[in-house]
Scaffold this motif. Structure first.
Motif, PDB file in Angstrom:
ATOM      1  N   LEU A  41      11.806  43.623 -20.521  1.00 17.55           N
ATOM      2  CA  LEU A  41      10.846  43.294 -19.493  1.00 17.55           C
ATOM      3  C   LEU A  41      11.143  41.904 -18.705  1.00 17.55           C
ATOM      4  CD1 LEU A  41       7.306  44.155 -21.416  1.00 17.55           C
ATOM      5  CD2 LEU A  41       8.548  45.525 -19.564  1.00 17.55           C
ATOM      6  N   LEU A  44      13.983  42.457 -16.461  1.00 17.21           N
ATOM      7  CA  LEU A  44      13.682  43.364 -15.294  1.00 17.21           C
ATOM      8  C   LEU A  44      12.594  42.625 -14.185  1.00 17.21           C
ATOM      9  CD1 LEU A  44      13.348  46.880 -17.303  1.00 17.21           C
ATOM     10  CD2 LEU A  44      15.138  45.945 -15.652  1.00 17.21           C
ATOM     11  N   ARG A  46       9.634  41.146 -15.318  1.00 15.23           N
ATOM     12  CA  ARG A  46       8.178  41.314 -15.595  1.00 15.23           C
ATOM     13  C   ARG A  46       7.729  40.010 -16.302  1.00 15.23           C
ATOM     14  NH1 ARG A  46       5.252  44.882 -12.794  1.00 15.23           N
ATOM     15  NH2 ARG A  46       6.512  46.515 -12.251  1.00 15.23           N
ATOM     16  N   HIS A 252       8.312  49.270 -17.093  1.00 11.07           N
ATOM     17  CA  HIS A 252       8.516  48.542 -15.927  1.00 11.07           C
ATOM     18  C   HIS A 252       8.148  49.490 -14.763  1.00 11.07           C
ATOM     19  CE1 HIS A 252      10.335  46.086 -12.943  1.00 11.07           C
ATOM     20  NE2 HIS A 252      11.193  46.884 -12.868  1.00 11.07           N
ATOM     21  N   ASP A 256       5.019  49.986 -11.716  1.00 11.66           N
ATOM     22  CA  ASP A 256       5.441  49.976 -10.376  1.00 11.66           C
ATOM     23  C   ASP A 256       4.941  51.280  -9.585  1.00 11.66           C
ATOM     24  OD1 ASP A 256       6.685  47.676 -10.264  1.00 11.66           O
ATOM     25  OD2 ASP A 256       8.741  48.517 -10.291  1.00 11.66           O
ATOM     26  N   ALA A 285      17.286  43.432 -13.720  1.00 10.62           N
ATOM     27  CA  ALA A 285      16.854  44.591 -12.514  1.00 10.62           C
ATOM     28  C   ALA A 285      17.978  44.704 -11.749  1.00 10.62           C
ATOM     29  CB  ALA A 285      15.924  43.931 -11.912  1.00 10.62           C
TER      30      ALA A 285
END
Length: 301
Positions: A41, A44, A46, A252, A256, A285
């Motif tokens: 996470l 990415l 988060r 993730h 979004d 990401a």
């Protein structure tokens, strides 16, 4: 209590994965399904907090440094030693584990309600620490999104019927559940994975996703929806952390506002990137975005 924060709280174990292959020296990788998910996470973008246990040893320091390097906030109770697992890889890179793990997480009072809570694997079902995990989840149910991945480890699950009861209790507390076809085959021998997923939906979740290895993944919803995504073909280095990368990318994408098929597509892509390199090494990401674009273009040809 304060209003919900934007972070995802992940609760569960850290494990030092000692990867052992014939003819090569042992290699230690930071691991543990919940720790891998928190790391994924953070990679990415988060905000992730990991509530866990670590020992005052070299493996504990290695794992903490690894998690913090991605931006994970580590809140660790002190254990006598950091859990470990010897990971043996077969000729196809598939992992088999021998564990040295205890889970004794004490009762914990956190003052900030997270936006989401993830529980899973050993920490969700192994006592005495599981009681602390479930107490936190029950406290936040209805105020934070709850996700769960059983990540079944048969050697640590005890008698099957009792394990099924513990897993189903966690399923009933969750909004989103992910499991592998191997998890379901151990829990419910002989039952089709889709039939199990349908039954789990009746316990409370709104989404149940099932990974199928080289066959990709599917997800069912409580309102009768179904989506499927094929696997992304890659050369497999090993499968360590693939399911955790899948779950991190799925959560993730869902946060979004991505639709269910898009969540599955991003998740199988993240898993493919992870199995293409050694250890639980989930994509950033930027890597996930680039890979998604490549595979989308290849599929359009």
């Amino acid at each position: 209590m304060t209003s919900p924060d934007a972070h995802v709280l992940v609760i569960g174990e850290c494990v030092a994965d000692i990867v052992r292959t014939d003819g090569a020296p042992d290699v230690v990788h930071p691991g543990g399904s919940p720790a891998n998910l928190a790391y994924g996470l953070a990679r990415l973008g988060r905000s992730a907090v990991l509530l866990t246990e670590l020992g005052p040893d070299a493996n504990g320091r290695l794992i903490r440094a690894h998690l913090e390097s991605a931006g994970v906030e580590v809140r660790a109770a002190e254990a006598a030693r950091t859990p470990s697992a010897v990971v043996r890889l077969d000729g196809q890179g598939r992992a088999r584990y021998t564990f040295d793990i205890g889970w004794t997480l004490p009762p914990t009072d956190l003052t900030t309600t997270p936006a989401a809570v993830h529980l899973g694997s050993i920490g969700a079902v192994s006592e005495p620490g599981a009681a602390s995990v479930l107490a936190l989840v029950e406290r936040w149910r209805g105020r934070a999104q709850i996700s769960y991945d059983p990540n079944v480890r048969p050697a640590l699950m005890g008698e099957r019927a009792q394990a099924v009861r513990r897993v189903e209790r966690c399923v009933a507390l969750s909004d989103l559940v992910k499991a592998s076809d191997e998890d379901l085959a151990w829990l419910y021998p002989g039952e089709p994975a889709e039939a199990v997923a349908e039954r789990w939906l009746t316990l409370g979740p709104t989404v149940v996703a099932v990974t199928l290895g080289a066959e990709g993944a599917f997800a069912l919803t409580s309102d009768g929806g179904r989506e499927q995504a094929p696997a992304v073909p890659v050369a497999v280095a090993d499968t360590v952390g693939a399911g955790d990368s899948f779950m991190a990318a799925f959560l993730h994408a869902r946060a979004d506002g991505t639709d269910l098929r898009g969540c599955l597509t991003q998740a199988v892509t993240a898993a493919a990137l992870t199995v293409s390199r050694p250890g639980a090494n989930p994509p950033s990401a930027a890597e996930l975005t680039a890979a998604s674009a490549r595979y989308s273009e290849a599929g359009a040809r």
